[in-house]
Design an enzyme around this catalytic site. Structure first.
Site, PDB file in Angstrom:
ATOM      1  N   GLY A 153       0.830  -1.196   0.000  1.00 14.71           N
ATOM      2  CA  GLY A 153       0.000   0.000   0.000  1.00 14.71           C
ATOM      3  C   GLY A 153       0.861   1.241   0.000  1.00 14.71           C
ATOM      4  O   GLY A 153       2.001   1.238  -0.474  1.00 14.71           O
ATOM      5  N   ARG A 154       0.320   2.339   0.577  1.00 11.52           N
ATOM      6  CA  ARG A 154       1.022   3.619   0.563  1.00 11.52           C
ATOM      7  C   ARG A 154       2.366   3.545   1.298  1.00 11.52           C
ATOM      8  O   ARG A 154       3.391   3.990   0.790  1.00 11.52           O
ATOM      9  CB  ARG A 154       0.138   4.692   1.197  1.00 11.52           C
ATOM     10  CG  ARG A 154      -1.171   4.951   0.440  1.00 11.52           C
ATOM     11  CD  ARG A 154      -2.116   5.826   1.250  1.00 11.52           C
ATOM     12  NE  ARG A 154      -2.541   5.142   2.469  1.00 11.52           N
ATOM     13  CZ  ARG A 154      -2.110   5.453   3.689  1.00 11.52           C
ATOM     14  NH1 ARG A 154      -1.259   6.440   3.863  1.00 11.52           N
ATOM     15  NH2 ARG A 154      -2.533   4.785   4.744  1.00 11.52           N
ATOM     16  N   ILE A 155       2.359   2.971   2.499  1.00 11.90           N
ATOM     17  CA  ILE A 155       3.585   2.922   3.288  1.00 11.90           C
ATOM     18  C   ILE A 155       4.531   1.854   2.751  1.00 11.90           C
ATOM     19  O   ILE A 155       5.744   2.053   2.672  1.00 11.90           O
ATOM     20  CB  ILE A 155       3.262   2.687   4.774  1.00 11.90           C
ATOM     21  CG1 ILE A 155       2.423   3.851   5.317  1.00 11.90           C
ATOM     22  CG2 ILE A 155       4.534   2.534   5.589  1.00 11.90           C
ATOM     23  CD1 ILE A 155       1.945   3.666   6.741  1.00 11.90           C
ATOM     24  N   THR A 234       5.258  -2.491  11.947  1.00 13.41           N
ATOM     25  CA  THR A 234       4.869  -1.146  12.378  1.00 13.41           C
ATOM     26  C   THR A 234       3.420  -0.853  11.989  1.00 13.41           C
ATOM     27  O   THR A 234       2.993   0.293  12.040  1.00 13.41           O
ATOM     28  CB  THR A 234       5.794  -0.078  11.753  1.00 13.41           C
ATOM     29  OG1 THR A 234       5.758  -0.205  10.326  1.00 13.41           O
ATOM     30  CG2 THR A 234       7.224  -0.235  12.251  1.00 13.41           C
ATOM     31  N   SER A 235       2.688  -1.899  11.599  1.00 14.19           N
ATOM     32  CA  SER A 235       1.299  -1.722  11.157  1.00 14.19           C
ATOM     33  C   SER A 235       0.328  -1.957  12.304  1.00 14.19           C
ATOM     34  O   SER A 235      -0.058  -1.015  12.987  1.00 14.19           O
ATOM     35  CB  SER A 235       1.005  -2.648   9.978  1.00 14.19           C
ATOM     36  OG  SER A 235       1.772  -2.270   8.850  1.00 14.19           O
ATOM     37  N   ARG A 236      -0.033  -3.202  12.557  1.00 10.62           N
ATOM     38  CA  ARG A 236      -0.941  -3.532  13.656  1.00 10.62           C
ATOM     39  C   ARG A 236      -0.570  -4.911  14.186  1.00 10.62           C
ATOM     40  O   ARG A 236      -0.271  -5.840  13.418  1.00 10.62           O
ATOM     41  CB  ARG A 236      -2.418  -3.537  13.213  1.00 10.62           C
ATOM     42  CG  ARG A 236      -3.005  -2.163  12.909  1.00 10.62           C
ATOM     43  CD  ARG A 236      -3.091  -1.297  14.156  1.00 10.62           C
ATOM     44  NE  ARG A 236      -3.739  -0.016  13.909  1.00 10.62           N
ATOM     45  CZ  ARG A 236      -3.148   1.069  13.455  1.00 10.62           C
ATOM     46  NH1 ARG A 236      -1.854   1.023  13.166  1.00 10.62           N
ATOM     47  NH2 ARG A 236      -3.819   2.189  13.289  1.00 10.62           N
ATOM     48  N   GLU A 265      -2.244  -2.007  24.355  1.00 16.67           N
ATOM     49  CA  GLU A 265      -1.426  -0.811  24.510  1.00 16.67           C
ATOM     50  C   GLU A 265      -2.050   0.132  25.541  1.00 16.67           C
ATOM     51  O   GLU A 265      -3.276   0.279  25.565  1.00 16.67           O
ATOM     52  CB  GLU A 265      -1.274  -0.102  23.163  1.00 16.67           C
ATOM     53  CG  GLU A 265      -0.535  -0.957  22.124  1.00 16.67           C
ATOM     54  CD  GLU A 265      -0.346  -0.255  20.794  1.00 16.67           C
ATOM     55  OE1 GLU A 265      -0.880   0.866  20.605  1.00 16.67           O
ATOM     56  OE2 GLU A 265       0.333  -0.816  19.916  1.00 16.67           O
ATOM     57  N   HIS A 285       4.749   2.162  19.972  1.00 15.50           N
ATOM     58  CA  HIS A 285       3.813   2.653  18.949  1.00 15.50           C
ATOM     59  C   HIS A 285       4.103   4.114  18.604  1.00 15.50           C
ATOM     60  O   HIS A 285       3.252   4.994  18.755  1.00 15.50           O
ATOM     61  CB  HIS A 285       2.356   2.490  19.408  1.00 15.50           C
ATOM     62  CG  HIS A 285       1.404   2.428  18.243  1.00 15.50           C
ATOM     63  ND1 HIS A 285       0.157   1.829  18.330  1.00 15.50           N
ATOM     64  CD2 HIS A 285       1.501   2.879  16.969  1.00 15.50           C
ATOM     65  CE1 HIS A 285      -0.463   1.934  17.151  1.00 15.50           C
ATOM     66  NE2 HIS A 285       0.339   2.566  16.317  1.00 15.50           N
ATOM     67  N   ILE A 286       5.305   4.351  18.104  1.00 16.97           N
ATOM     68  CA  ILE A 286       5.725   5.706  17.777  1.00 16.97           C
ATOM     69  C   ILE A 286       5.841   5.934  16.275  1.00 16.97           C
ATOM     70  O   ILE A 286       6.394   6.950  15.836  1.00 16.97           O
ATOM     71  CB  ILE A 286       7.073   6.044  18.450  1.00 16.97           C
ATOM     72  CG1 ILE A 286       8.163   5.045  18.041  1.00 16.97           C
ATOM     73  CG2 ILE A 286       6.916   6.091  19.964  1.00 16.97           C
ATOM     74  CD1 ILE A 286       9.564   5.438  18.493  1.00 16.97           C
ATOM     75  N   GLY A 287       5.312   5.015  15.486  1.00 13.86           N
ATOM     76  CA  GLY A 287       5.422   5.152  14.039  1.00 13.86           C
ATOM     77  C   GLY A 287       4.885   6.468  13.516  1.00 13.86           C
ATOM     78  O   GLY A 287       5.430   7.037  12.563  1.00 13.86           O
TER      79      GLY A 287
END
Length: 325
Positions: A153-155, A234-236, A265, A285-287
């Protein structure tokens, strides 16, 4: 409108340029994290609009039912933490921009940062030096290795571009339409998932978490990875079968992981086994947590509030609620 903002842990939003968009509203910012429904109901009893920072707080029916003045929840991205049906019944509009055209470069950069940290053993080397020692083992070079992009996808597209700059080969596995886009962008597409899992030296996950992708990476999938391989997420957390990654790392396939997302979290050593593993580099979770990314995201969020106040709500997830407001 009376606007409440939850979970702004470092009181960041008031210092961003986009905060000026709320100048015509009465704003209350909460900088701690609370899960108790009673406390949240008391804090939010007068709120007409609620701003959420991603999935930091669960907004479920028991809370919504105690907020008679609430008319709008404004946020960005996915919303598994919101009971949308309960919002609709209560006449609460949920606005959530899906930012289809704007990749999170901050998340892509953290993905690469985690990969470098794992490959070069940066946390261990830094800790060794601070402890008065010197070298702490051997890292690995990325150039010439194969980076697997799982979900183009985008990332994922941005991360694939970083890989090219580092001299890595890129192999893609994703749904059919995404594989076609990757191929048209000049990347190699794996013939099947099994080949993808076995061939990659690094696999980075880049998918939205939804019913079709929950648990899409299974324990059996992880067992097919190389013992020298690195998994980056870094997604879910929910993309990986529950408990499977910690077990796989203990078993040695893959050999390492870089993880920014967790099933619960904030993650703690008591709730998250990955934090105890020496072959997992974990971040909280600092992405998306940079000033530039926050300003971009909350421009959308605050625009949604102003649009609602003007009687023209945007990015509405539950249009049925509009007639009940």
């Amino acid at each position: 409108m009376k606007v409440a903002i939850l979970d702004d842990w470092f009181d960041t939003l008031r210092g961003l340029p986009c905060f000026a968009k709320l100048a015509d509203h009465e704003v209350t910012v909460w900088t701690d994290h609370v899960e108790d429904v009673g406390i949240l109901a008391d804090r939010l009893k007068d709120a007409e609009a609620l701003v959420l920072i991603r999935e930091r707080t669960q907004i479920r029916a028991p809370l919504i039912e105690r907020l008679p003045n609430l008319r709008l929840i404004s946020q960005r991205s996915v919303y598994p933490h919101i009971d949308v049906d309960a919002c609709t019944r209560a006449g609460v509009v949920v606005s959530s921009s899906q930012h289809e055209g704007t990749p999170s470069y901050a998340a892509a950069e953290l993905t690469w940062g985690l990969l470098l940290a794992v490959a070069r053993r940066i946390p261990e080397q830094a800790a060794s030096l601070k402890a008065g020692a010197w070298l702490a083992g051997m890292g690995t070079t990325l150039r010439g290795k194969t980076l697997g992009i799982y979900g183009y996808g985008r990332i994922g597209k941005v991360v694939a571009g970083y890989a090219r700059a580092f001299g890595m080969e890129v192999l893609v596995w994703a749904r059919p339409e995404s594989r076609e886009r990757a191929s048209s962008d000049g990347y190699t597409v794996a013939p099947d998932k099994e080949t993808f899992l076995a061939a990659c030296d690094v696999i980075s996950l880049h998918m939205r978490l939804k019913p079709g992708t929950e648990g899409i990476v299974t324990a059996a999938d992880l067992a097919q990875m190389k013992p020298t391989a690195i998994l980056i997420n870094t997604s879910r957390a929910g993309l990986i079968e529950s408990g499977a990654l910690a077990a796989a790392l203990k078993a040695g396939r893959p050999g390492w992981a870089g993880v920014d997302v967790f099933a619960r979290e904030p993650a703690t050593p008591e709730t998250e086994p990955l934090l105890a593993l020496p072959n997992a580099v974990c971040t909280p979770h600092i992405g998306y947590v940079t000033r530039e990314e926050f300003d971009l995201q909350f421009t959308d969020v605050f625009d949604q509030i102003n649009a609602f106040a003007a009687g023209k709500p945007t990015s509405v997830v539950n249009p049925e609620a509009i007639a009940r407001t």
